[in-house]
Every structure is written in structure tokens, then in C-alpha cells.
Design a protein around this motif. Structure first.
Motif, PDB file in Angstrom:
ATOM      1  N   PRO A   1       8.705  74.138  78.726  1.00 30.39           N
ATOM      2  CA  PRO A   1       7.472  74.933  78.687  1.00 30.39           C
ATOM      3  C   PRO A   1       7.684  76.263  79.411  1.00 30.39           C
ATOM      4  N   SER A   2       7.063  77.295  78.917  1.00 30.08           N
ATOM      5  CA  SER A   2       7.127  78.569  79.637  1.00 30.08           C
ATOM      6  C   SER A   2       5.756  79.217  79.596  1.00 30.08           C
ATOM      7  N   GLU A   3       5.527  80.062  80.588  1.00 32.35           N
ATOM      8  CA  GLU A   3       4.193  80.627  80.806  1.00 32.35           C
ATOM      9  C   GLU A   3       3.600  81.246  79.542  1.00 32.35           C
ATOM     10  N   ASN A   4       4.425  82.037  78.848  1.00 30.64           N
ATOM     11  CA  ASN A   4       3.916  82.753  77.676  1.00 30.64           C
ATOM     12  C   ASN A   4       4.312  82.104  76.357  1.00 30.64           C
ATOM     13  N   GLY A   5       4.904  80.909  76.428  1.00 32.86           N
ATOM     14  CA  GLY A   5       5.421  80.280  75.219  1.00 32.86           C
ATOM     15  C   GLY A   5       4.353  79.560  74.424  1.00 32.86           C
ATOM     16  N   PRO A   6       4.761  78.951  73.306  1.00 39.74           N
ATOM     17  CA  PRO A   6       3.804  78.245  72.465  1.00 39.74           C
ATOM     18  C   PRO A   6       3.249  77.010  73.163  1.00 39.74           C
ATOM     19  N   ALA A   7       2.078  76.544  72.705  1.00 37.60           N
ATOM     20  CA  ALA A   7       1.404  75.426  73.365  1.00 37.60           C
ATOM     21  C   ALA A   7       2.229  74.143  73.281  1.00 37.60           C
ATOM     22  N   GLU A   8       2.993  73.964  72.209  1.00 36.97           N
ATOM     23  CA  GLU A   8       3.744  72.706  72.043  1.00 36.97           C
ATOM     24  C   GLU A   8       5.243  73.032  71.910  1.00 36.97           C
ATOM     25  N   PRO A   9       5.833  73.524  73.022  1.00 37.82           N
ATOM     26  CA  PRO A   9       7.183  74.086  72.895  1.00 37.82           C
ATOM     27  C   PRO A   9       8.303  73.068  72.925  1.00 37.82           C
ATOM     28  N   ASN A  10       7.994  71.796  73.197  1.00 39.29           N
ATOM     29  CA  ASN A  10       9.101  70.892  73.503  1.00 39.29           C
ATOM     30  C   ASN A  10       9.721  70.213  72.296  1.00 39.29           C
ATOM     31  N   ASN A  11       9.311  70.587  71.114  1.00 39.86           N
ATOM     32  CA  ASN A  11       9.821  69.912  69.927  1.00 39.86           C
ATOM     33  C   ASN A  11      10.889  70.752  69.231  1.00 39.86           C
ATOM     34  N   PRO A  12      12.136  70.521  69.551  1.00 40.31           N
ATOM     35  CA  PRO A  12      13.202  71.326  68.930  1.00 40.31           C
ATOM     36  C   PRO A  12      13.258  71.131  67.427  1.00 40.31           C
ATOM     37  N   ASP A  13      12.771  69.955  66.938  1.00 39.74           N
ATOM     38  CA  ASP A  13      12.823  69.712  65.489  1.00 39.74           C
ATOM     39  C   ASP A  13      11.932  70.667  64.704  1.00 39.74           C
ATOM     40  N   ALA A  14      11.008  71.320  65.403  1.00 36.50           N
ATOM     41  CA  ALA A  14      10.121  72.248  64.693  1.00 36.50           C
ATOM     42  C   ALA A  14      10.790  73.607  64.469  1.00 36.50           C
ATOM     43  N   TRP A  15      12.039  73.751  64.903  1.00 39.00           N
ATOM     44  CA  TRP A  15      12.699  75.056  64.805  1.00 39.00           C
ATOM     45  C   TRP A  15      13.988  74.980  64.012  1.00 39.00           C
ATOM     46  N   ARG A  16      14.252  76.019  63.250  1.00 43.45           N
ATOM     47  CA  ARG A  16      15.534  76.161  62.546  1.00 43.45           C
ATOM     48  C   ARG A  16      16.221  77.419  63.069  1.00 43.45           C
ATOM     49  N   PHE A  17      17.517  77.345  63.214  1.00 46.04           N
ATOM     50  CA  PHE A  17      18.291  78.497  63.679  1.00 46.04           C
ATOM     51  C   PHE A  17      19.402  78.802  62.679  1.00 46.04           C
ATOM     52  N   PHE A  18      19.639  80.089  62.486  1.00 38.75           N
ATOM     53  CA  PHE A  18      20.740  80.544  61.623  1.00 38.75           C
ATOM     54  C   PHE A  18      21.546  81.561  62.429  1.00 38.75           C
ATOM     55  N   GLU A  19      22.851  81.536  62.217  1.00 45.29           N
ATOM     56  CA  GLU A  19      23.701  82.540  62.878  1.00 45.29           C
ATOM     57  C   GLU A  19      24.655  83.110  61.845  1.00 45.29           C
ATOM     58  N   CYS A  20      25.027  84.383  62.000  1.00 40.52           N
ATOM     59  CA  CYS A  20      26.097  84.925  61.160  1.00 40.52           C
ATOM     60  C   CYS A  20      26.720  86.143  61.813  1.00 40.52           C
ATOM     61  N   LEU A  21      27.865  86.530  61.264  1.00 40.91           N
ATOM     62  CA  LEU A  21      28.528  87.778  61.672  1.00 40.91           C
ATOM     63  C   LEU A  21      28.333  88.725  60.500  1.00 40.91           C
ATOM     64  N   PRO A  22      27.269  89.565  60.530  1.00 40.67           N
ATOM     65  CA  PRO A  22      26.964  90.374  59.343  1.00 40.67           C
ATOM     66  C   PRO A  22      28.041  91.389  59.031  1.00 40.67           C
TER      67      PRO A  22
END
Ligand SMILES: CC(C)(COP(=O)(O)OP(=O)(O)OC[C@H]1O[C@@H](n2cnc3c(N)ncnc32)[C@H](O)[C@@H]1OP(=O)(O)O)[C@@H](O)C(=O)NCCC(=O)NCCS
Length: 228
Positions: A176-197
Motif C-alpha cells: 500500500p502507498s499513500e497515493n496509490g490505488p485503494a486495492e493495490p495488493n493484487n499483482p494479478d490485476a496488472w500486466r507488464f510488458f518490456e522491450c528494447l525499442p
């Protein structure tokens, strides 16, 4: 400056509103100004491509911590976007879910004061690395963190130890963080992508994907140094 580059920048500058043009003119460094103009023109183009209308007509308003959104007058509260500009490369993403994107030149110096604020596991990863490997890990972590913090709208206003990443395979822990979303602890709700453009740059993107819904997003990257 090459003629072609100057022509493109002039045309793109003409798409911006008065406040964007004013901000652009305040950049002292030409590459910073070019990146700013390219990023804002790219956003306007991508919005018009996705939604129709004149690229010049889009109006924006900032959220409480500065994250820009489409102005209420456009009646599209579901539309999310984010831009990132580094000297020489800019990126923009638009989607129906909260998104954040970050591009960084990955061949620069690592700001050690920033790395010191990372999560313990991340600092341990960095402590085992040196040279190019250290820089690569740092910029992976940094772009991933920024992408997430830009997706939530927190920006760099709060802690840098959350999100905390493990790499290969990529896993995230959220606190949890002061300015973060109300339900921040669910990593499954997030997708991440990375690349070397392209050489010397790293890009990361974070998108909130509640209930594992498929993602529908449009992403674009422009290298303003290659406008010909
Ligand atoms: C937003 C922030 C993360 C940008 O980081 P950056 O690596 O310098 O810049 P990027 O090129 O990746 O992104 C910049 C774009 O992010 C967007 N942005 C601005 N605030 C944002 C926020 N809170 N969340 C998500 N996106 C934001 C804007 O479109 C901005 O582009 P613009 O300045 O041309 O309009 C960082 O500046 C920040 O946290 N700012 C808010 C907190 C702050 O200003 N604190 C003061 C110093 S502690």
C-alpha cells in the motif's frame, strides 16, 4: 538541424495547444524540446486515429497528482493514455484500462540515490551485478516501476520500494502507498510488458487488467531524431 527534422517539428508543433506550445518553448535543450513536441503530437495523432476527429481539438486536464486525462468535454472517461519522452525517443499508449509507459536511455549513469530507495530484493539483485549487467538490471527495474507508478497516477511522489520486482521470470509485489490505488495488493490485476525499442533505450508498460480481461491497447513509439 536537418531540414526534414525541422519541417516535421514545425508541423507537429502546430498540432499542440497554446499551453503545450508554451511549455515546449521553455525547454532550453533542443533534444528535450523535440521529444516533448513529438510526444504530444504522437498522442494527439493516436487519439484521433482511435476515436476520430482533429488532432488539434483534444483538450486535457490533470488529475490530482498531475496525470493527464482527456478533458471531461470529450465524454470519454473510460479512455486512458500515457506518454513518455526521453532525449531521442518518445512513446505513447492508449487503452480502455489504466496504463503507464516509461522510456529511458539505458546507456547513461545510474543515479545511485534512486537505486538506494528500491526494495531490499531489488537492491540485493543490483549488489550482485556490475558494469553493463548492473545498468541493465537497474533500467529494467526503473522503467517497470515508473510504468506502474504512472499507470496508477502516483508518479514519483511516493515510495520507490513498491512495486517490487523479481526478474526472469517477472514477478511483482505491491505494497500500500499513500497515493496509490485503494486495492493495490493484487499483482494479478496488472500486466507488464518490456522491450528494447532501439539501441540504447528501454521501454516498459504497465496496464491494469482486472478479472484477467484481455487487453486492448494501442502503442506507438517515435524516434524524433529520425524524422526524415
Ligand atoms: C510523472 C513523472 C513520473 C514523469 O517522469 P519522467 O520520467 O520525468 O517523465 P516521462 O517522460 O516518463 O513522463 C512524462 C509524462 O507523464 C505524464 N504524467 C505527468 N504526471 C503524471 C502522473 N502523476 N502519473 C502518470 N503520468 C504523469 C505527462 O504526460 C508527462 O508528460 P508532459 O510533462 O510532457 O506532459 C514524474 O515527473 C513525477 O512523478 N511527477 C509528479 C511528482 C512530482 O512532480 N514531484 C516533484 C518532485 S518529487
Amino acid at each position: 538541424m536537418a531540414d526534414a527534422e525541422a519541417r516535421h517539428l514545425d508541423r507537429w508543433f502546430g498540432l499542440l495547444d497554446a499551453s503545450e506550445q508554451g511549455r515546449a518553448m521553455r525547454f532550453r535543450n533542443r533534444a528535450d524540446r523535440a521529444a516533448y513536441v513529438a510526444a504530444h503530437a504522437l498522442l494527439r495523432h493516436m487519439l484521433s486515429k482511435a476515436l476520430g476527429g482533429d488532432p488539434k481539438a483534444w483538450a486535457f486536464e490533470a488529475g490530482p497528482l498531475g496525470k493527464p486525462a482527456l478533458a471531461a468535454v470529450h465524454l470519454r472517461p473510460w479512455l486512458h493514455f500515457n506518454i513518455s519522452h526521453a532525449r531521442g525517443l518518445v512513446a505513447c499508449v492508449i487503452a480502455g484500462v489504466p496504463v503507464g509507459v516509461d522510456v529511458e536511455a539505458s546507456d547513461g549513469n545510474v543515479p545511485s540515490a534512486v537505486a538506494e530507495r528500491f526494495a531490499p530484493g531489488e537492491r540485493a539483485m543490483l549488489a550482485k551485478a556490475a558494469g553493463a549487467e548492473y545498468r541493465s538490471i537497474f533500467f529494467r527495474l526503473w522503467t517497470l516501476k515508473e510504468a506502474y507508478l504512472k499507470a496508477t497516477g502516483e508518479g514519483l511522489s511516493g515510495r520507490l520500494d513498491s512495486p517490487a520486482f523479481q526478474l526472469d521470470p517477472l514477478r511483482v509485489t505491491l505494497w500500500p502507498s499513500e497515493n496509490g490505488p485503494a486495492e493495490p495488493n493484487n499483482p494479478d490485476a496488472w500486466r507488464f510488458f518490456e522491450c528494447l525499442p532501439c539501441d540504447g533505450y528501454r521501454l516498459a508498460l504497465a496496464a491494469r487488467r482486472p478479472n484477467r480481461t484481455p487487453l486492448d491497447l494501442v502503442a506507438g513509439v517515435i524516434d524524433p531524431a529520425d524524422l526524415g
